[in-house]
Structures are given as structure tokens and as C-alpha cells.
Write a protein that holds these residues in place. Structure first.
Motif, PDB file in Angstrom:
ATOM      1  N   ASP A   1       0.828  -1.191   0.000  1.00 26.94           N
ATOM      2  CA  ASP A   1       0.000   0.000   0.000  1.00 26.94           C
ATOM      3  C   ASP A   1       0.872   1.255   0.000  1.00 26.94           C
ATOM      4  OD1 ASP A   1      -2.582   1.233   0.020  1.00 26.94           O
ATOM      5  OD2 ASP A   1      -2.277   1.707   2.149  1.00 26.94           O
ATOM      6  N   GLY A   2       1.932   1.252   0.784  1.00 26.60           N
ATOM      7  CA  GLY A   2       2.853   2.392   0.813  1.00 26.60           C
ATOM      8  C   GLY A   2       3.525   2.616  -0.534  1.00 26.60           C
ATOM      9  N   LEU A   3       3.910   1.541  -1.199  1.00 32.09           N
ATOM     10  CA  LEU A   3       4.533   1.655  -2.518  1.00 32.09           C
ATOM     11  C   LEU A   3       3.560   2.278  -3.508  1.00 32.09           C
ATOM     12  CD1 LEU A   3       6.836   1.006  -4.531  1.00 32.09           C
ATOM     13  CD2 LEU A   3       5.775  -1.247  -4.819  1.00 32.09           C
ATOM     14  N   ARG A   4       2.337   1.800  -3.507  1.00 30.96           N
ATOM     15  CA  ARG A   4       1.320   2.346  -4.418  1.00 30.96           C
ATOM     16  C   ARG A   4       1.064   3.821  -4.157  1.00 30.96           C
ATOM     17  NH1 ARG A   4      -0.869  -2.541  -4.723  1.00 30.96           N
ATOM     18  NH2 ARG A   4      -1.815  -2.421  -2.697  1.00 30.96           N
ATOM     19  N   ARG A   5       0.896   4.176  -2.884  1.00 34.13           N
ATOM     20  CA  ARG A   5       0.593   5.576  -2.553  1.00 34.13           C
ATOM     21  C   ARG A   5       1.765   6.497  -2.870  1.00 34.13           C
ATOM     22  NH1 ARG A   5      -1.052   5.955   3.171  1.00 34.13           N
ATOM     23  NH2 ARG A   5      -0.192   3.891   3.388  1.00 34.13           N
ATOM     24  N   SER A   6       2.979   6.088  -2.538  1.00 27.64           N
ATOM     25  CA  SER A   6       4.118   6.972  -2.816  1.00 27.64           C
ATOM     26  C   SER A   6       4.363   7.098  -4.320  1.00 27.64           C
ATOM     27  CB  SER A   6       5.381   6.479  -2.096  1.00 27.64           C
ATOM     28  OG  SER A   6       5.785   5.232  -2.590  1.00 27.64           O
ATOM     29  N   THR A   7       4.155   6.028  -5.064  1.00 28.98           N
ATOM     30  CA  THR A   7       4.303   6.102  -6.519  1.00 28.98           C
ATOM     31  C   THR A   7       3.239   7.008  -7.112  1.00 28.98           C
ATOM     32  OG1 THR A   7       5.202   3.873  -6.525  1.00 28.98           O
ATOM     33  CG2 THR A   7       4.464   4.738  -8.628  1.00 28.98           C
ATOM     34  N   GLN A   8       2.036   6.923  -6.597  1.00 29.23           N
ATOM     35  CA  GLN A   8       0.951   7.764  -7.108  1.00 29.23           C
ATOM     36  C   GLN A   8       1.233   9.237  -6.827  1.00 29.23           C
ATOM     37  OE1 GLN A   8      -2.949   6.816  -5.682  1.00 29.23           O
ATOM     38  NE2 GLN A   8      -3.903   7.809  -7.424  1.00 29.23           N
ATOM     39  N   ARG A   9       1.788   9.536  -5.672  1.00 31.32           N
ATOM     40  CA  ARG A   9       2.130  10.935  -5.368  1.00 31.32           C
ATOM     41  C   ARG A   9       3.223  11.439  -6.294  1.00 31.32           C
ATOM     42  NH1 ARG A   9       1.598   9.305   0.029  1.00 31.32           N
ATOM     43  NH2 ARG A   9       3.846   9.003   0.199  1.00 31.32           N
ATOM     44  N   ALA A  10       4.228  10.611  -6.544  1.00 31.18           N
ATOM     45  CA  ALA A  10       5.359  11.034  -7.378  1.00 31.18           C
ATOM     46  C   ALA A  10       4.998  11.099  -8.860  1.00 31.18           C
ATOM     47  CB  ALA A  10       6.537  10.089  -7.168  1.00 31.18           C
ATOM     48  N   HIS A  11       4.176  10.170  -9.312  1.00 27.01           N
ATOM     49  CA  HIS A  11       3.808  10.078 -10.733  1.00 27.01           C
ATOM     50  C   HIS A  11       2.311   9.804 -10.849  1.00 27.01           C
ATOM     51  CE1 HIS A  11       8.081   9.878 -11.617  1.00 27.01           C
ATOM     52  NE2 HIS A  11       8.186   8.931 -10.716  1.00 27.01           N
ATOM     53  N   PRO A  12       1.457  10.812 -10.639  1.00 26.27           N
ATOM     54  CA  PRO A  12       0.014  10.571 -10.604  1.00 26.27           C
ATOM     55  C   PRO A  12      -0.562   9.945 -11.870  1.00 26.27           C
ATOM     56  CG  PRO A  12       0.525  12.824  -9.960  1.00 26.27           C
ATOM     57  CD  PRO A  12       1.796  12.188 -10.391  1.00 26.27           C
ATOM     58  N   ALA A  13       0.064  10.160 -12.995  1.00 26.49           N
ATOM     59  CA  ALA A  13      -0.499   9.643 -14.244  1.00 26.49           C
ATOM     60  C   ALA A  13      -0.171   8.171 -14.487  1.00 26.49           C
ATOM     61  CB  ALA A  13      -0.005  10.475 -15.421  1.00 26.49           C
ATOM     62  N   ILE A  14       0.859   7.631 -13.851  1.00 32.19           N
ATOM     63  CA  ILE A  14       1.278   6.261 -14.164  1.00 32.19           C
ATOM     64  C   ILE A  14       1.551   5.382 -12.941  1.00 32.19           C
ATOM     65  CG2 ILE A  14       2.265   6.775 -16.431  1.00 32.19           C
ATOM     66  CD1 ILE A  14       5.021   6.800 -14.967  1.00 32.19           C
ATOM     67  N   PRO A  15       0.824   5.506 -11.853  1.00 33.56           N
ATOM     68  CA  PRO A  15       1.212   4.731 -10.667  1.00 33.56           C
ATOM     69  C   PRO A  15       1.109   3.225 -10.836  1.00 33.56           C
ATOM     70  CG  PRO A  15      -0.935   5.709 -10.337  1.00 33.56           C
ATOM     71  CD  PRO A  15      -0.378   6.276 -11.622  1.00 33.56           C
ATOM     72  N   VAL A  16       0.056   2.728 -11.459  1.00 40.41           N
ATOM     73  CA  VAL A  16      -0.114   1.282 -11.567  1.00 40.41           C
ATOM     74  C   VAL A  16       0.960   0.688 -12.472  1.00 40.41           C
ATOM     75  CG1 VAL A  16      -1.668  -0.547 -12.354  1.00 40.41           C
ATOM     76  CG2 VAL A  16      -2.558   1.348 -11.022  1.00 40.41           C
ATOM     77  N   ASP A  17       1.270   1.339 -13.578  1.00 41.30           N
ATOM     78  CA  ASP A  17       2.297   0.825 -14.481  1.00 41.30           C
ATOM     79  C   ASP A  17       3.660   0.744 -13.798  1.00 41.30           C
ATOM     80  OD1 ASP A  17       0.434   0.593 -16.503  1.00 41.30           O
ATOM     81  OD2 ASP A  17       0.970   2.503 -17.437  1.00 41.30           O
ATOM     82  N   ALA A  18       4.022   1.770 -13.044  1.00 44.21           N
ATOM     83  CA  ALA A  18       5.317   1.782 -12.365  1.00 44.21           C
ATOM     84  C   ALA A  18       5.399   0.671 -11.320  1.00 44.21           C
ATOM     85  CB  ALA A  18       5.562   3.145 -11.723  1.00 44.21           C
ATOM     86  N   VAL A  19       4.326   0.481 -10.580  1.00 44.60           N
ATOM     87  CA  VAL A  19       4.305  -0.559  -9.548  1.00 44.60           C
ATOM     88  C   VAL A  19       4.343  -1.941 -10.196  1.00 44.60           C
ATOM     89  CG1 VAL A  19       2.896  -1.554  -7.698  1.00 44.60           C
ATOM     90  CG2 VAL A  19       3.187   0.918  -7.852  1.00 44.60           C
ATOM     91  N   ARG A  20       3.600  -2.108 -11.277  1.00 41.51           N
ATOM     92  CA  ARG A  20       3.591  -3.386 -11.992  1.00 41.51           C
ATOM     93  C   ARG A  20       4.986  -3.689 -12.553  1.00 41.51           C
ATOM     94  NH1 ARG A  20       0.070  -2.363 -16.001  1.00 41.51           N
ATOM     95  NH2 ARG A  20      -1.604  -2.331 -14.498  1.00 41.51           N
ATOM     96  N   ASP A  21       5.660  -2.660 -13.082  1.00 42.73           N
ATOM     97  CA  ASP A  21       7.019  -2.849 -13.605  1.00 42.73           C
ATOM     98  C   ASP A  21       7.983  -3.286 -12.509  1.00 42.73           C
ATOM     99  OD1 ASP A  21       6.099  -2.164 -16.107  1.00 42.73           O
ATOM    100  OD2 ASP A  21       7.001  -0.155 -16.102  1.00 42.73           O
ATOM    101  N   ALA A  22       7.829  -2.709 -11.330  1.00 43.03           N
ATOM    102  CA  ALA A  22       8.665  -3.125 -10.198  1.00 43.03           C
ATOM    103  C   ALA A  22       8.393  -4.585  -9.850  1.00 43.03           C
ATOM    104  CB  ALA A  22       8.405  -2.228  -8.989  1.00 43.03           C
TER     105      ALA A  22
END
Length: 181
Positions: A21-42
Motif C-alpha cells: 500500500d505504501g509503494l502504491r501511494r508513494s508512486t501515485q504521489r510522485a507520478h500521478p499519471a502512471i502509478p499502476v504501471d510503475a508498480v507493476r514494472d517493479a
């Protein structure tokens, strides 16, 4: 006195489920347009590395490598592996000749009170893609009987799951789309 460090392919760390949950939220704050893609790539990168860990885990148990493991033993050992490392219970089944189902119960990422399991989607794509030595796609779907802590994924070739996704966007249930793929 000689000490040896574990090889990088077998080294793992443990994190609490709240990490997802923390990874998703911090990614969304840093890159609001692509949070799911960045997390999925990780998750994808982690899945490829986790495959190496799974291979070492099998060797420690004097099992064949995952590429030559008997089909009858693979699902049981995969389930045992993911449970032992704290992710939860994994069950593989066939939905059609071209699509497998991965049911994940008591799943660590699902228990993080988040919407969906994007890390796991990438993780399974990386893990099974490395096993198949070919690009594979994973699509998270919601079964009718989904309970808290459960995720369901479809696993197949990129083309097949693209077809399934497009059919789902047209309102066709994933089960029917997968059997016609």
C-alpha cells in the motif's frame, strides 16, 4: 575464519504487507499519471529475480529445476514456495488451452487494504515469463466469489491476454473470452 555471503540470486528480504500500500501511494504521489504501471514494472523485475530464488529453493530440496520439474509436482511446489516465503497460497488451474488461472488466497498484497494487486501482476509475469523463456502476460480479474485477501490472475501469451482484455472491455466475461481465445 571464512564466511561466505549468499549469492544474489538466493538473497531475499522480508517486508510487512503494508509495504504494498505504501509503494502504491508513494508512486501515485510522485507520478500521478502512471502509478499502476510503475508498480507493476517493479513487480515484473522482482518476479524475474524471484524465479532465481525459487530455483535455488528447489535445489535445496533436491528437486529438479523448474524448467524440467514434473508437471504434476510443479503446482504443489509452487504453492509451498509462495506460502513459505510469506506471500500466501497459490493455486494454478487451467481455464482453457491458452489461459491459466492463478488464484492467490490469503495473499500478502491483497491484505494490504489496497485496490488490486499490481505488484503481483508484474511479479507473476516476470516469474512465469522467465520460466517459459518467453514474454507472458498476466491480467488481474475479479472472480464472482472474491473474498478479502484473494486475488485472481489470468496467465497467457501477450496476444491471447490482449484478446481477453479487449473482449472484457466489450462486456464479455473473462471465462468466456479465455475459452474462445
Amino acid at each position: 575464519m571464512s564466511t561466505s555471503l549468499p549469492s544474489l540470486t538466493t538473497r531475499t528480504v522480508t517486508v510487512p504487507v503494508e509495504f504494498f500500500d505504501g509503494l502504491r501511494r508513494s508512486t501515485q504521489r510522485a507520478h500521478p499519471a502512471i502509478p499502476v504501471d510503475a508498480v507493476r514494472d517493479a513487480g515484473y523485475a522482482a518476479g524475474q529475480a524471484l524465479f532465481g530464488h525459487f530455483s535455488a529453493w528447489l535445489a535445496d530440496r533436491r528437486e529438479h529445476g523448474p524448467d524440467i520439474l514434473l508437471d504434476s509436482r510443479f503446482p504443489m511446489l509452487l504453492r509451498e514456495y509462495f506460502f513459505e516465503i510469506g506471500w500466501g497460497l497459490v493455486r494454478l488451474s487451467s481455464l482453457s488451452e491458452a489461459v491459466m488461472v492463478i488464484d492467490a488466497n490469503n495473499w500478502g498484497e491483497a491484505a494490504a487494504a489496497a485496490n488490486g494487486c499490481p505488484v503481483s501482476t508484474g511479479l507473476f509475469a516476470g516469474f512465469f515469463g522467465r520460466l517459459a523463456d518467453a514474454p507472458l502476460s498476466v491480467l488481474e480479474v475479479t472472480p464472482d466469489s472474491a473474498a478479502e485477501g484473494e486475488c485472481r490472475f489470468l496467465l497467457g501469451s501477450v496476444d491471447v491476454l490482449h484478446y481477453v482484455w479487449e473482449a472484457m472491455e466489450r462486456g464479455i466475461p473473462y471465462e468466456r473470452a479465455a475459452t474462445s481465445a
